[in-house]
Design an enzyme around this catalytic site. Structure first.
Site, PDB file in Angstrom:
ATOM      1  CD  GLU A 293       3.541   0.612  -2.601  1.00 19.07           C
ATOM      2  OE1 GLU A 293       4.006   0.419  -3.759  1.00 19.07           O
ATOM      3  OE2 GLU A 293       3.417   1.721  -2.089  1.00 19.07           O
ATOM      4  CB  CYS A 327       3.880   2.716  -6.160  1.00 24.46           C
ATOM      5  SG  CYS A 327       5.242   3.212  -5.110  1.00 24.46           S
TER       6      CYS A 327
END
Length: 543
Positions: A293, A327
């Site tokens: 990720e 993120c």
């Protein structure tokens, strides 16, 4: 319990504590903060259960007071890496042979230890070492990590229990084996929960793991490891190897025993890891599983029908909580001209009013960015916007590194929708707004979909149901986590499994069975109860 089919306790999401004034939990956390700030500790490597000191030390400091040293950490080198690989291989033999419920019990116990006696310690380490407010630490270092450790065993139970059909005369079975080799877990600075989940998810499925946490997250990572030790994790199953990723990663990626990489971090680093692994395919025993990720350029698109107050709140929370160092943080907004005219003043005033400072002062909404390099990148982006004819800085824009790495929450208005801060990930408290004509909502959606290479999170704000449907369809590939009338942050384990595609990663959804399945290698077993004794089939008897 060899003669029982057990079920793990039904998992529940851990309630978030409020830390209200005068509450016992606030007093307890403040006491832990004071104790931790007053004590400088030493963080060793932990290999095969042994504390290993290398003498190659790095200071672990507070981002909001960068002269304050919290710990000195010993960094692993090639020798420690070799020991860790050997230790992990030895430990895995017994670990993988355990009944799955025995492995699960370790993490279920870890969840309860973190929910109870270790909660203040891990939260305090996250606040001091990563400059998180008490709320941001609580939802991350406590609740999300507790949720991972409660729900992952339940997901594992479901995966192991999902068995194939067996017609009469046969018994078909599906076994989920651990991978052959070790898993390399590289964890980021910004989430203590990710630091705890990336090594433990593969370990739950019987793997051994090398855990290399980010140097800027070493304090909370170390205390997380201590929770796992107390929970009964056998020595060597997860080896704790702080160190330079630039030095250690190539050595790890070149090992034939590499079975997988579990990564959260930058897109550039993940691509470099993938490229190194691709160049080594002929030496690996098995194709390694690469799960990552990575970055995001997360968006909010507001239709003219969107509510004003909820949009302002979503922008402020989505962009500036934890200094935008998520993120999933909102970093670009597309808003209609009519709505912008209504919300601009309120958004700017609210942003300029946000308190920033030491997170141990519970009145502060924001802390400092993580380190000097991040600070300089953010300062440069703001300076670029101030100097450009294609953008205006309309809120914030100030930086101060005299005591900590402080960047004021900043709003840039981009007249050019392709301005750099609309495209590039900044990973800081900076959000860029582009204002579009009310009649060009559809074009704004396509612009949002095509501007950035990332596809992690995004949100649509609208009261018009047709607009919500159009946005959901147009932006289907633009976000792995998509929100309707909510900020694009705050995914909860078991509720919104997290991950994105395109340049944002492999979308293997932490907090779901999908992620755990990547750390297994399936074996199908068929038993025939009465095997045939004649090779001939009926069709051979020609009439």
């Amino acid at each position: 319990m060899n003669d029982s089919i057990v079920r793990v306790p039904e998992p529940k999401n851990e309630p978030v504590r409020g830390y209200a004034p005068g509450s016992p939990e606030k007093a307890s956390l403040k006491a832990a903060l004071a104790r931790m700030a007053a004590t400088e500790i030493e963080i060793p490597c932990i290999i095969g259960g042994e504390r290993v000191t290398t003498g190659k030390l790095v200071d672990v400091t507070m981002p909001h007071r960068h002269s304050h040293v919290l710990a000195k950490a010993h960094l692993a080198g090639p020798g420690e890496l070799e020991r860790a690989i050997e230790s992990g291989a030895a430990a895995q033999r017994d670990w993988a042979a355990m009944p799955w419920e025995t492995r699960a019990a370790v993490f279920l116990r870890a969840a309860e230890l973190l929910a109870g006696p270790h909660r203040d310690t891990v939260n305090a380490a996250t606040m001091l070492g990563q400059s998180k407010t008490c709320h941001q630490a609580e939802i991350d270092a406590a609740c999300e990590l507790i949720d991972f450790w409660r729900f992952n065993p339940s997901y594992a139970q479901g995966l192991y229990g999902d068995q194939p059909v067996s017609p009469p005369g046969t018994w078909n079975m599906l076994e989920l084996r651990p991978l052959e080799g070790f898993v390399f877990a590289l964890t980021p600075f910004n989430f203590t929960s990710i630091g705890g989940n990336l090594p433990t998810a593969p370990a739950l499925m019987g793997n051994n793991v090398l855990w290399k946490p980010a140097e800027t997250q070493l304090l909370s990572a170390y205390y997380t490891y201590l929770v796992l030790e107390e929970a009964g994790l056998p020595p060597g199953v997860i080896n704790f190897i702080p160190g330079s990723g630039r030095e250690l990663a190539p050595l790890v990626l070149d090992r034939p025993e590499l079975a997988g990489v579990h990564f959260t971090g930058s897109t550039a680093v993940f691509r470099a890891l993938w490229q190194r692994a691709a160049n080594n395919l002929d030496r690996y025993r098995s194709y390694p599983r690469l799960v990552g990720e990575t970055g995001g350029k997360d968006f909010i698109v507001a239709h003219p029908s969107a509510g004003d107050a909820e949009l302002v709140t979503a922008i402020v929370r989505g962009a500036f909580e934890y200094q935008g160092q998520k993120c999933s943080a909102a970093s670009r907004v597309y808003v209609s001209e009519s709505q912008w005219a209504r919300i601009e003043s309120d958004l700017v005033d609210t942003t300029n009013s946000l308190r920033m400072g030491d997170p141990t002062d519970f009145r502060n909404f924001m802390g400092a960015v993580i380190k000097e390099r991040a600070f300089r990148n953010h300062r440069a982006a703001i300076a670029e916007a101030k100097a450009s004819k294609d953008a205006d800085v309309i809120a914030g824009g100030e930086t101060d590194d005299s005591e900590g790495w402080f960047v004021r929450p900043t709003i840039i208005r981009a007249h050019d929708p392709q301005f750099r801060t609309m495209r590039d990930e900044l990973f800081g408290p900076i959000i860029t707004v582009h204002v579009y004509p009310d009649a060009r909502f559809s074009q704004a959606l396509h612009l949002c979909n095509e501007t950035s290479p990332y596809a992690l999170t995004g949100a649509i704000f609208a009261r018009d149901r047709a607009a919500i449907g159009e946005a959901s369809d147009t932006l289907r590939g633009a976000a792995g986590n998509f929100y309707i009338n909510d900020k694009p942050t705050g995914a909860v384990v078991s509720q919104q499994p997290f991950g994105g595609a395109r340049a944002s990663g492999t979308n293997d959804k932490a907090g779901s069975p999908m992620n755990l399945l990547r750390w297994t290698s399936a074996r199908t077993i068929k038993e025939t109860f009465v095997p045939p004794t004649d090779y001939r089939y009926p069709f051979l008897d020609e009439e």
